[in-house]
Design a protein around this motif. Sequence first.
Motif, PDB file in Angstrom:
ATOM      1  N   GLU A 256      28.685 -25.985  -0.967  1.00 60.19           N
ATOM      2  CA  GLU A 256      28.545 -25.282  -1.686  1.00 60.19           C
ATOM      3  C   GLU A 256      30.248 -23.964  -1.643  1.00 60.19           C
ATOM      4  O   GLU A 256      30.928 -23.376  -2.529  1.00 60.19           O
ATOM      5  CB  GLU A 256      27.451 -24.221  -1.690  1.00 60.19           C
TER       6      GLU A 256
ATOM      7  N   LYS B 123      36.691 -25.592  -0.379  1.00 58.49           N
ATOM      8  CA  LYS B 123      37.309 -25.114  -0.863  1.00 58.49           C
ATOM      9  C   LYS B 123      38.317 -23.912   0.069  1.00 58.49           C
ATOM     10  O   LYS B 123      38.294 -24.827   1.624  1.00 58.49           O
ATOM     11  CB  LYS B 123      36.726 -23.791  -0.631  1.00 58.49           C
TER      12      LYS B 123
ATOM     13  N   GLU C  39      26.293 -27.604 -10.937  1.00 57.28           N
ATOM     14  CA  GLU C  39      26.095 -26.545 -10.071  1.00 57.28           C
ATOM     15  C   GLU C  39      24.899 -26.134 -10.786  1.00 57.28           C
ATOM     16  O   GLU C  39      25.062 -24.647 -11.752  1.00 57.28           O
ATOM     17  CB  GLU C  39      26.902 -25.974 -10.397  1.00 57.28           C
TER      18      GLU C  39
HETATM   19  O1  G3I Z   1      31.074 -16.268   4.312  1.00 53.95           O
HETATM   20  C1  G3I Z   1      31.149 -14.550   4.036  1.00 53.95           C
HETATM   21  C2  G3I Z   1      30.854 -13.575   5.157  1.00 53.95           C
HETATM   22  O2  G3I Z   1      31.292 -13.830   6.557  1.00 53.95           O
HETATM   23  C3  G3I Z   1      31.150 -12.461   4.674  1.00 53.95           C
HETATM   24  O3  G3I Z   1      30.626 -10.536   5.510  1.00 53.95           O
HETATM   25  C4  G3I Z   1      30.982 -11.660   3.368  1.00 53.95           C
HETATM   26  C5  G3I Z   1      31.532 -10.264   2.723  1.00 53.95           C
HETATM   27  O4  G3I Z   1      31.159 -10.638   1.070  1.00 53.95           O
HETATM   28  O5  G3I Z   1      31.320 -12.699   2.523  1.00 53.95           O
HETATM   29  C6  G3I Z   1      31.084 -14.829   3.225  1.00 53.95           C
HETATM   30  O6  G3I Z   1      31.707 -14.513   1.583  1.00 53.95           O
HETATM   31  C7  G3I Z   1      31.506 -15.246   0.406  1.00 53.95           C
HETATM   32  C8  G3I Z   1      30.815 -16.972   0.529  1.00 53.95           C
HETATM   33  O7  G3I Z   1      30.293 -16.892  -0.837  1.00 53.95           O
HETATM   34  C9  G3I Z   1      29.662 -17.286   1.178  1.00 53.95           C
HETATM   35  O8  G3I Z   1      28.772 -17.063   0.984  1.00 53.95           O
HETATM   36  C10 G3I Z   1      32.028 -15.271  -0.644  1.00 53.95           C
HETATM   37  O9  G3I Z   1      32.628 -13.328   0.666  1.00 53.95           O
HETATM   38  C11 G3I Z   1      31.638 -15.492  -1.989  1.00 53.95           C
HETATM   39  O10 G3I Z   1      32.454 -14.736  -2.386  1.00 53.95           O
HETATM   40  C12 G3I Z   1      31.264 -16.833  -1.577  1.00 53.95           C
HETATM   41  O11 G3I Z   1      30.798 -16.516  -3.252  1.00 53.95           O
HETATM   42  C13 G3I Z   1      30.998 -18.206  -3.942  1.00 53.95           C
HETATM   43  C14 G3I Z   1      32.062 -18.052  -4.629  1.00 53.95           C
HETATM   44  O12 G3I Z   1      31.300 -19.722  -5.342  1.00 53.95           O
HETATM   45  C15 G3I Z   1      33.121 -17.658  -5.340  1.00 53.95           C
HETATM   46  O13 G3I Z   1      33.778 -17.993  -5.865  1.00 53.95           O
HETATM   47  C16 G3I Z   1      29.395 -18.519  -3.809  1.00 53.95           C
HETATM   48  O14 G3I Z   1      29.126 -18.750  -2.679  1.00 53.95           O
HETATM   49  C17 G3I Z   1      29.249 -19.911  -4.779  1.00 53.95           C
HETATM   50  O15 G3I Z   1      28.383 -20.772  -5.279  1.00 53.95           O
HETATM   51  C18 G3I Z   1      30.395 -19.805  -5.753  1.00 53.95           C
HETATM   52  O16 G3I Z   1      30.353 -21.013  -6.513  1.00 53.95           O
HETATM   53  C19 G3I Z   1      30.818 -21.270  -7.723  1.00 53.95           C
HETATM   54  C20 G3I Z   1      31.796 -23.166  -7.715  1.00 53.95           C
HETATM   55  O17 G3I Z   1      31.885 -22.957  -5.738  1.00 53.95           O
HETATM   56  C21 G3I Z   1      32.385 -23.427  -8.768  1.00 53.95           C
HETATM   57  N1  G3I Z   1      31.558 -22.667 -10.112  1.00 53.95           N
HETATM   58  C22 G3I Z   1      30.972 -21.423  -9.560  1.00 53.95           C
HETATM   59  C23 G3I Z   1      30.375 -21.306  -8.833  1.00 53.95           C
HETATM   60  C24 G3I Z   1      29.446 -20.151  -8.952  1.00 53.95           C
HETATM   61  O18 G3I Z   1      30.142 -18.987  -9.176  1.00 53.95           O
END
Ligand code: G3I
Length: 464
Positions: free
Chosen positions: A86, A90, A278
């Motif tokens: 997921e 990246k 997705e």
């Molecule tokens: O791992 C850190 C953690 O240590 C920290 O405490 C926390 C605080 O915010 O953040 C955590 O990281 C987060 C990460 O997900 C893991 O959970 C990030 O902030 C958060 O921004 C990130 O979000 C991801 C998002 O992409 C970022 O753009 C989502 O999990 C993920 O599902 C999402 O996936 C995207 C695809 O890659 C592209 N298409 C859209 C899709 C949904 O947004």
Amino acid sequence: MRMIKLGIREAGAKAARGPLAVAATALLTATALVALPQSTAHAADTLGAAAAEKGRYFGAAVAANHLGEAQYAATLNTEFNSVTPENEMKWDALEPSRGSFSFGNADRIVNHARGRGMAVRGHTLVWHSQLPGWVSGLGTSDLRSAMNNHITQVMTHYRGQIHSWDVVNEAFQDGSSGARRSSPFQDRLGNGFIEEAFRTARATDPNAKLCYNDYNTDGVNAKSNAVYTMVRDFKSRGVPIDCVGFQSHFNSASPVPSDYRANLQRFADLGVDVQITELDIEGSGTTQATNYGNVVTACLAVSRCTGITVWGIPDKYSWRSSGTPLLFDDNYTKKPAYHAVLSALGGSDGGGGDPGGPGDPDAACTAAYTTAEDWGGGYNGKVTITAGRSPISAWAVNVTMTPPQKVSTVWNGSPTWDGSGNVMTVRSSWNGTLAAGASTTFGFTVTRNGGSTTPPQLGPCTAS
Ligand code: G3I
């Protein structure tokens, strides 16, 4: 690509037959695997196995930090035959500082998957989001070499292990402009960055399928038209592209488009595979189940739609968990949407209201459960009864409770109880007459009595 397809088929066969048979299967030659019958006496009872019987994969986005959770891993291993990391592949995760690569978490996912015969989708090499700060600070020629080096290093590390790569992700703007999205790559390297990324990718791993991946491109619209024009141009000029990913994040503001299948087909007609990359659909119960079933049916109707990935396993780990958009609830119980997907894939697990559950097109009526309110010590359950293709004049469904949970009140239905006191048969009262496709609901209050959070299990809906 032949080997990859075998891997998927092997994973599907594995999911269908259990561990002992898996060991035996692993000893079979590739040729023998190809000779396995595509239809068996019993319908496939997992998503991966059912998809494999249709020549597709069924995958899930996976987070490395959940793999140690037993139910998470068990559900992944049982139901899916493809994974997409997921976040772990990246740019910010893999190359947090220039030239310094950190593959640990991504490797954990790849090793978990490949050790169990699952395929792996790579997500994603070039994207404007989740970019480490150092990339945005580079000048044009430095950025070009950083992009090509990132692609080369990452694809070399995983060469031969990834069935499809999202080479470029989300490079187009939303809305009616059809323009490219502003990003360090677009702004400094210009339109040609996408082509350059695909050429570098092909040179690095000639056997991986190379995909362009985006959202809000799921129906025919200005954005998907712009992607379509780019893919058509790439195909006409021999720029290496093999597939287009349709993210398919849906909710009430962005529903499944009515021309979803037609849009997949027009891309396939350009000579690329299409993949649903997705998938998640916010909602619950019958509505969510119907939407999921429609997406799967659309993919199966397009011969070049090679697989489906849902963007997570249980609702609680979804990037938008409050919308409960996935196939398993927080306790890993299969939701009506799960049964709709399995049924659309031609499979059946013989439970969860299937047949007679959501997504069963032949049922006289279907029943779908949702929890309407939950206050910890108890909850209100709601069951939606929907007539099939013909009108009905009465319906009945069994609702099984997990003791010591007890039902205290039932409304809009007439309950009778079995000897154990745990199974109630609810029959229609004033609301038995339904036109074809019409719905009614009944509800009940449950006291948990300190017991588990397991939701009630529905039997099939029966009608007269
Ligand atoms: O791992 C850190 C953690 O240590 C920290 O405490 C926390 C605080 O915010 O953040 C955590 O990281 C987060 C990460 O997900 C893991 O959970 C990030 O902030 C958060 O921004 C990130 O979000 C991801 C998002 O992409 C970022 O753009 C989502 O999990 C993920 O599902 C999402 O996936 C995207 C695809 O890659 C592209 N298409 C859209 C899709 C949904 O947004």
